[in-house]
Motif scaffolding. Structure first.
Motif, PDB file in Angstrom:
ATOM      1  N   CYS A 125       0.747  -1.325  -0.110  1.00 53.96           N
ATOM      2  CA  CYS A 125       0.044  -0.042  -0.104  1.00 53.96           C
ATOM      3  C   CYS A 125       0.861   1.193   0.089  1.00 53.96           C
ATOM      4  O   CYS A 125       0.524   2.347  -0.596  1.00 53.96           O
ATOM      5  CB  CYS A 125      -0.940   0.086   1.132  1.00 53.96           C
ATOM      6  SG  CYS A 125      -2.133  -1.383   1.282  1.00 53.96           S
ATOM      7  N   ASP A 152      -6.376   1.752   5.964  1.00 53.32           N
ATOM      8  CA  ASP A 152      -6.541   3.413   6.012  1.00 53.32           C
ATOM      9  C   ASP A 152      -5.494   4.143   5.389  1.00 53.32           C
ATOM     10  O   ASP A 152      -4.396   3.940   5.958  1.00 53.32           O
ATOM     11  CB  ASP A 152      -6.806   3.772   7.409  1.00 53.32           C
ATOM     12  CG  ASP A 152      -8.134   3.406   8.071  1.00 53.32           C
ATOM     13  OD1 ASP A 152      -8.840   2.641   7.256  1.00 53.32           O
ATOM     14  OD2 ASP A 152      -8.373   3.335   9.324  1.00 53.32           O
ATOM     15  N   ILE A 153      -5.714   4.686   4.342  1.00 50.31           N
ATOM     16  CA  ILE A 153      -4.638   5.385   3.762  1.00 50.31           C
ATOM     17  C   ILE A 153      -4.950   6.862   3.834  1.00 50.31           C
ATOM     18  O   ILE A 153      -5.919   7.377   3.630  1.00 50.31           O
ATOM     19  CB  ILE A 153      -4.852   5.149   2.147  1.00 50.31           C
ATOM     20  CG1 ILE A 153      -4.015   3.614   1.958  1.00 50.31           C
ATOM     21  CG2 ILE A 153      -3.759   5.975   1.462  1.00 50.31           C
ATOM     22  CD1 ILE A 153      -4.361   3.074   0.585  1.00 50.31           C
ATOM     23  N   HIS A 165     -10.432   8.851  -5.336  1.00 52.55           N
ATOM     24  CA  HIS A 165     -11.077   7.548  -5.557  1.00 52.55           C
ATOM     25  C   HIS A 165     -10.195   6.592  -6.344  1.00 52.55           C
ATOM     26  O   HIS A 165     -10.071   5.440  -6.034  1.00 52.55           O
ATOM     27  CB  HIS A 165     -12.553   7.852  -6.223  1.00 52.55           C
ATOM     28  CG  HIS A 165     -13.047   6.455  -6.627  1.00 52.55           C
ATOM     29  ND1 HIS A 165     -12.894   5.931  -8.000  1.00 52.55           N
ATOM     30  CD2 HIS A 165     -14.093   5.676  -6.168  1.00 52.55           C
ATOM     31  CE1 HIS A 165     -13.413   5.065  -8.016  1.00 52.55           C
ATOM     32  NE2 HIS A 165     -14.481   4.624  -7.014  1.00 52.55           N
ATOM     33  N   GLY A 168      -7.644   5.113  -4.306  1.00 55.00           N
ATOM     34  CA  GLY A 168      -8.005   3.897  -3.282  1.00 55.00           C
ATOM     35  C   GLY A 168      -8.380   2.812  -3.885  1.00 55.00           C
ATOM     36  O   GLY A 168      -8.331   1.778  -3.360  1.00 55.00           O
ATOM     37  N   GLN A 172      -6.973  -1.599  -3.746  1.00 51.19           N
ATOM     38  CA  GLN A 172      -7.954  -2.723  -3.136  1.00 51.19           C
ATOM     39  C   GLN A 172      -7.906  -3.826  -4.350  1.00 51.19           C
ATOM     40  O   GLN A 172      -7.870  -4.912  -3.959  1.00 51.19           O
ATOM     41  CB  GLN A 172      -9.306  -2.151  -3.218  1.00 51.19           C
ATOM     42  CG  GLN A 172     -10.436  -3.196  -2.993  1.00 51.19           C
ATOM     43  CD  GLN A 172     -11.885  -2.495  -3.048  1.00 51.19           C
ATOM     44  OE1 GLN A 172     -12.034  -1.079  -3.102  1.00 51.19           O
ATOM     45  NE2 GLN A 172     -12.861  -3.371  -3.013  1.00 51.19           N
ATOM     46  N   VAL A 186     -10.557  -0.287   1.566  1.00 53.32           N
ATOM     47  CA  VAL A 186      -9.513   0.508   1.694  1.00 53.32           C
ATOM     48  C   VAL A 186     -10.392   2.033   2.028  1.00 53.32           C
ATOM     49  O   VAL A 186     -11.255   2.266   1.149  1.00 53.32           O
ATOM     50  CB  VAL A 186      -8.792   0.998   0.226  1.00 53.32           C
ATOM     51  CG1 VAL A 186      -7.965   1.987   0.399  1.00 53.32           C
ATOM     52  CG2 VAL A 186      -8.101  -0.377  -0.051  1.00 53.32           C
ATOM     53  N   HIS A 187      -9.951   2.549   3.273  1.00 53.41           N
ATOM     54  CA  HIS A 187     -10.326   3.903   3.821  1.00 53.41           C
ATOM     55  C   HIS A 187      -9.707   4.737   3.505  1.00 53.41           C
ATOM     56  O   HIS A 187      -8.350   4.618   3.641  1.00 53.41           O
ATOM     57  CB  HIS A 187     -10.881   3.499   5.246  1.00 53.41           C
ATOM     58  CG  HIS A 187     -11.384   4.885   5.896  1.00 53.41           C
ATOM     59  ND1 HIS A 187     -10.449   5.661   6.498  1.00 53.41           N
ATOM     60  CD2 HIS A 187     -12.693   5.574   5.819  1.00 53.41           C
ATOM     61  CE1 HIS A 187     -11.375   6.697   6.843  1.00 53.41           C
ATOM     62  NE2 HIS A 187     -12.722   6.684   6.485  1.00 53.41           N
ATOM     63  N   LEU A 188      -9.998   5.979   2.889  1.00 48.43           N
ATOM     64  CA  LEU A 188      -9.422   7.010   2.712  1.00 48.43           C
ATOM     65  C   LEU A 188      -9.583   8.196   3.481  1.00 48.43           C
ATOM     66  O   LEU A 188     -10.658   8.393   3.921  1.00 48.43           O
ATOM     67  CB  LEU A 188      -9.671   7.624   1.043  1.00 48.43           C
ATOM     68  CG  LEU A 188      -9.639   6.652   0.003  1.00 48.43           C
ATOM     69  CD1 LEU A 188      -9.935   7.323  -1.398  1.00 48.43           C
ATOM     70  CD2 LEU A 188      -8.144   6.090  -0.062  1.00 48.43           C
TER      71      LEU A 188
END
Length: 205
Positions: A125, A152-153, A165, A168, A172, A186-188
């Motif tokens: 990641c 979480d990025i 988007h 992210g 994934q 994947v949470h941004l």
């Protein structure tokens, strides 16, 4: 199945404890093979409306039930048997299937992946895109025979939504292409000083 039938016939004709033990071993192989076939078939025929995340847990659940039955059977043989061969066979059965029970329990309760595997996911990641500022959280936990992954990025706060988007979505897809991973989330975010989004505490890397 032919071999099992032949062993049953030989056991009846000879009464040999060694042949009976071999027959029992063949029966266990057939039963475990049937469970694996049934659970694999069940996973392939999953209804996405009734099981939106699939039926990956069917296989370890089936093995868990079968292993528990076999461990109980082994204990019953010990309690009722006075012959050394059956006693030894029962001890082996209990030990083997008890280990199988523990292994599948771990896969069902959401056990964390090893630190080495988490480091591998973090590296993937972090090197995904130059705009990634920070990796806040990386989790991987068992979901049946595969992993669920949560990442979480942290991206720049002024980055357009479309670009964020796309950045992210790509990791994934990379994560889900790994054979051990069933699903990746994947949470941004734009900062990493806030409290965790979820109430329950988790181990983070």
């Amino acid at each position: 199945m032919v071999l099992f039938a032949a062993k049953v016939y030989a056991s009846i004709r000879s009464g040999s404890l060694a042949i009976i033990a071999s027959t029992l071993d063949s029966l266990l192989d057939l039963l475990s093979g049937f469970i694996l076939w049934f659970t694999a078939f069940s996973k392939k025929t999953s209804n996405p409306y009734r099981y939106p995340i699939g039926k990956r847990r069917m296989q370890p659940l089936g093995i868990l039930v079968f292993a528990s039955v076999m461990a109980t059977l082994g204990l019953q043989i010990i309690l009722e048997s006075t012959r050394s061969l059956f006693y030894d066979l029962a001890i082996y059965t209990i030990r083997t299937w008890s280990m199988t029970v523990l292994e599948n329990v771990h896969s069902l309760v959401g056990q964390s992946a090893s630190p080495e595997y988490l480091q591998k996911l973090t590296y993937l990641c972090w090197n995904h895109h130059k705009a990634v500022r920070h990796i806040d959280t990386v989790r991987a936990y068992t979901f049946g025979s595969h992993y669920f992954v949560e990442v979480d990025i942290v991206l720049p706060c002024d980055m357009p939504l479309q670009e964020a988007h796309d950045i992210g979505e790509a990791p994934q897809e990379k994560l889900e292409s790994l054979p051990e991973i069933e699903r990746a989330f994947v949470h941004l975010d734009y900062e990493f000083t806030h409290q965790p989004e979820h109430a329950r505490s988790h181990d983070t890397l």
